[in-house]
Design a protein around this motif. Structure first.
Motif, short mmCIF file in Angstrom:
data_model
loop_
_atom_site.label_atom_id
_atom_site.label_comp_id
_atom_site.label_asym_id
_atom_site.label_seq_id
_atom_site.Cartn_x
_atom_site.Cartn_y
_atom_site.Cartn_z
N VAL A 365 0.76 -1.26 0.06
CA VAL A 365 0.08 0.09 0.05
C VAL A 365 0.81 1.16 -0.09
CG1 VAL A 365 -1.70 1.12 1.05
CG2 VAL A 365 -1.87 -1.20 1.24
N TRP A 366 2.13 1.35 0.84
CA TRP A 366 2.71 2.53 0.82
C TRP A 366 3.51 2.53 -0.68
CZ3 TRP A 366 2.77 6.46 3.47
CH2 TRP A 366 2.71 6.29 4.96
N ALA A 367 3.94 1.30 -0.84
CA ALA A 367 4.69 1.53 -2.32
C ALA A 367 3.78 2.10 -3.47
CB ALA A 367 4.94 0.23 -2.76
N LYS A 395 11.99 4.82 -13.87
CA LYS A 395 12.40 3.77 -13.33
C LYS A 395 13.24 3.78 -12.07
CE LYS A 395 11.99 -1.09 -14.94
NZ LYS A 395 11.96 -1.42 -16.27
N CYS A 396 14.42 4.84 -12.28
CA CYS A 396 15.41 4.71 -11.31
C CYS A 396 14.46 5.51 -9.96
CB CYS A 396 16.32 5.85 -11.48
SG CYS A 396 15.82 7.55 -12.02
N LYS A 397 13.38 6.44 -10.19
CA LYS A 397 12.78 6.93 -8.93
C LYS A 397 11.74 5.90 -8.38
CE LYS A 397 12.56 11.77 -10.22
NZ LYS A 397 11.66 12.83 -10.46
N LYS A 398 11.36 4.93 -9.19
CA LYS A 398 10.57 3.84 -8.60
C LYS A 398 11.30 3.02 -7.89
CE LYS A 398 7.08 2.78 -12.19
NZ LYS A 398 6.64 2.05 -13.24
N LEU A 399 12.54 2.65 -8.23
CA LEU A 399 13.47 1.93 -7.42
C LEU A 399 13.87 2.41 -6.16
CD1 LEU A 399 15.94 0.33 -10.15
CD2 LEU A 399 14.06 -0.78 -8.95
N ILE A 400 13.98 3.84 -5.99
CA ILE A 400 14.36 4.29 -4.70
C ILE A 400 12.90 4.50 -3.89
CG2 ILE A 400 14.99 6.62 -3.74
CD1 ILE A 400 16.33 7.21 -6.43
N ALA A 401 11.87 4.57 -4.37
CA ALA A 401 10.53 4.72 -3.69
C ALA A 401 10.38 3.27 -3.06
CB ALA A 401 9.45 5.09 -4.59
N LEU A 402 10.91 2.12 -3.63
CA LEU A 402 10.18 0.76 -2.88
C LEU A 402 11.07 0.62 -1.43
CD1 LEU A 402 10.13 -1.48 -6.20
CD2 LEU A 402 8.24 -0.36 -5.06
N TYR A 406 9.14 0.57 2.11
CA TYR A 406 9.38 -0.65 2.94
C TYR A 406 9.82 -0.14 4.42
CZ TYR A 406 10.76 -5.11 4.53
OH TYR A 406 10.99 -6.42 5.42
N THR A 407 10.64 0.90 4.35
CA THR A 407 11.04 1.42 5.89
C THR A 407 9.74 1.81 6.48
OG1 THR A 407 12.92 1.95 4.62
CG2 THR A 407 12.70 2.74 6.93
N ARG A 408 8.95 2.55 5.55
CA ARG A 408 7.72 3.48 6.07
C ARG A 408 6.89 2.28 6.70
NH1 ARG A 408 5.79 8.83 3.91
NH2 ARG A 408 4.93 9.06 5.81
N ALA A 409 6.79 1.08 6.25
CA ALA A 409 5.70 0.03 6.35
C ALA A 409 6.01 -0.40 7.73
CB ALA A 409 5.72 -1.05 5.35
N LEU A 410 7.64 -0.40 8.13
CA LEU A 410 7.99 -1.26 9.37
C LEU A 410 7.62 -0.08 10.54
CD1 LEU A 410 11.61 -2.09 8.55
CD2 LEU A 410 9.59 -3.67 8.78
#
Ligand code: GRG
Length: 412
Positions: A365-367, A395-402, A406-410
């Protein structure tokens, strides 16, 4: 993988197409009438416009969601006597009903998920059906699919099944056969939906959804409302004001949020009210759809459609012609700034709810929230030219966002 999943989905579309064709030909015992007047439909079109002060306030502050619905926690009139418009009230009633249903089920069985005794053989067929749903999801919503991989297997499969039904519904009005689709076809799709909820399936993808909605106590109303949104799309190409647009966004995207919460699950240690989590899921659907609309202005205009509030266009000194001609002027930039601000407010409202979801459901959901919201930044980066430039997240921005997601999800 890509080929087989494309094939898998093509199959389902072909079945869907065949279904549409049958509907068109009336072979399900229905006439193929093109009559767009639907039984019990009129009240839905009784749109009430907001009073002008409220509309001005909306324009000034960008969105009413946080002001009138502080995460939809209260609908009592505020000190100035403002209450939600009847349309928003109606959407919120759906939210309340969904939340209450979940609460009732949690009380009665102490579990979010109902465990059924399944006949031998059925489970294998169901697994195949779910795998096919997964393939479709992997093909059409790659990032989201990746995120679902982190969820528990049961929840992940259920989300795939819901995704596939939404995709098929959307294909009815947006796919190759869209020009053949009539309201009668949508009526048949709706009665097929009722069959799914009564555990009668036409095909394996339906069977997966049937299993999901029974296991997770998912309610039929948001699904019906999504079909209503497709009906709306058949007959409507302009939106008088944000109220009308909001209802459309609820139908086609807010509903997805409401369908997903029972499956994603609320964190056991969450202190948030169920209503507020449903409210946030609704806000995310609205935010996504508003973003989608702002990104696709040019594409929609080429199909003769303008999904922008007509009164706000007029207030900005713009007309339909300006949109069709696609000139990026200062008026357009200012108009777009307000629209983007409003969409961002809905994303903000949604954020508060993501943290209340089950840990394993938070990442996808965060992603999707972070990635979809970035489309708004890209529209700005394109200097608001959403007529001929498509805003997309590189794509590069997408890769950074993931990993960020993930960190926010924790964190809770
Ligand atoms: C926040 C909380 C508490 C829960 C989350 C609940 C969820 C999953 C909400 C998401 C709702 C959602 C995904 C709505 C669909 C919105 C949308 C505009 C989809 C666009 O789909 P496509 O048309 O395939 O997109 P592209 O055109 O960008 O490929």
């Amino acid at each position: 993988m890509a080929v087989s999943s494309t094939l898998a989905f093509s199959d389902s579309i072909i079945q869907g197409r065949q279904f549409c064709e049958n509907l068109r030909l009336g072979s399900y015992g229905l006439s193929s009438s093109n009559n767009l007047k639907l039984k019990g439909r009129e009240p839905r079109w009784n749109f009430c416009s907001m009073n002008s002060e409220l509309m001005l306030a909306r324009l000034r502050f960008g969105t009413e969601s946080s002001r009138k619905f502080p995460i939809l926690s209260s609908l009592t009139p505020n000190i100035t006597g403002e209450v939600a418009s009847p349309l928003e009230q109606r959407v919120y009633d759906v939210v309340l009903k969904r939340a209450n249903l979940v609460k009732e089920h949690q009380k009665s069985d102490g579990l979010e998920m109902k465990l059924d005794i399944v006949l031998p053989g059925t489970q294998q067929m169901l697994n195949e059906a779910y795998n096919r749903c997964g393939e479709v999801c992997a093909e059409y919503a790659k990032t989201f699919y990746l995120g679902t991989k982190l969820m528990t297997p049961e929840r992940r499969k259920a989300i795939w099944a819901i995704y596939v039904w939404c995709r098929r519904t959307d294909e009815l009005v947006d796919g190759h056969n869209a020009s053949h689709i009539t309201s009668t076809a949508l009526d048949k799709w709706e009665s097929r939906l009722e069959d799914i909820f009564s555990n009668r399936s036409y095909d394996m993808l339906d069977a997966a959804l049937s299993d999901t909605v029974l296991k997770f106590h998912v309610d039929i109303q948001p699904f019906k409302d999504m079909i209503e949104g497709m009906r709306m799309d058949l007959v409507k190409s302009r939106y008088k004001n944000f109220d009308e647009l909001y209802l459309y966004c609820y139908y086609v995207a807010g509903t997805v949020g409401l369908m997903s919460v029972p499956v994603m699950g609320i964190a056991p240690n969450s202190h948030a009210t169920t209503e507020s989590v449903y409210g946030a899921s609704l806000a995310l659907g609205i935010a996504n759809q508003l973003t989608n609309i702002l990104r696709d202005v040019g594409e929609d205009a080429r199909r003769g459609r303008i999904y922008l509030p007509q009164d706000e266009l007029a207030q900005a000194g713009l007309s339909d012609e300006d949109v069709f001609e696609g000139r990026v002027t200062d008026r357009w930039r200012n108009f777009m700034k307000n629209q983007i601000e409003r969409a961002r407010k809905y994303f903000e409202d949604a954020e508060k709810g993501v943290t209340e979801l089950n840990q394993a459901s938070r990442w996808p959901v965060w992603a999707s929230l972070v990635l979809y919201r970035q489309i708004l930044d890209e529209i700005e980066a394109n200097d608001y030219n959403n007529f001929t430039k498509r805003a997309y997240v590189p794509k590069c921005k997408k890769l950074i966002a993931l990993p960020v997601a993930y960190t926010r999800a924790l964190i809770r």
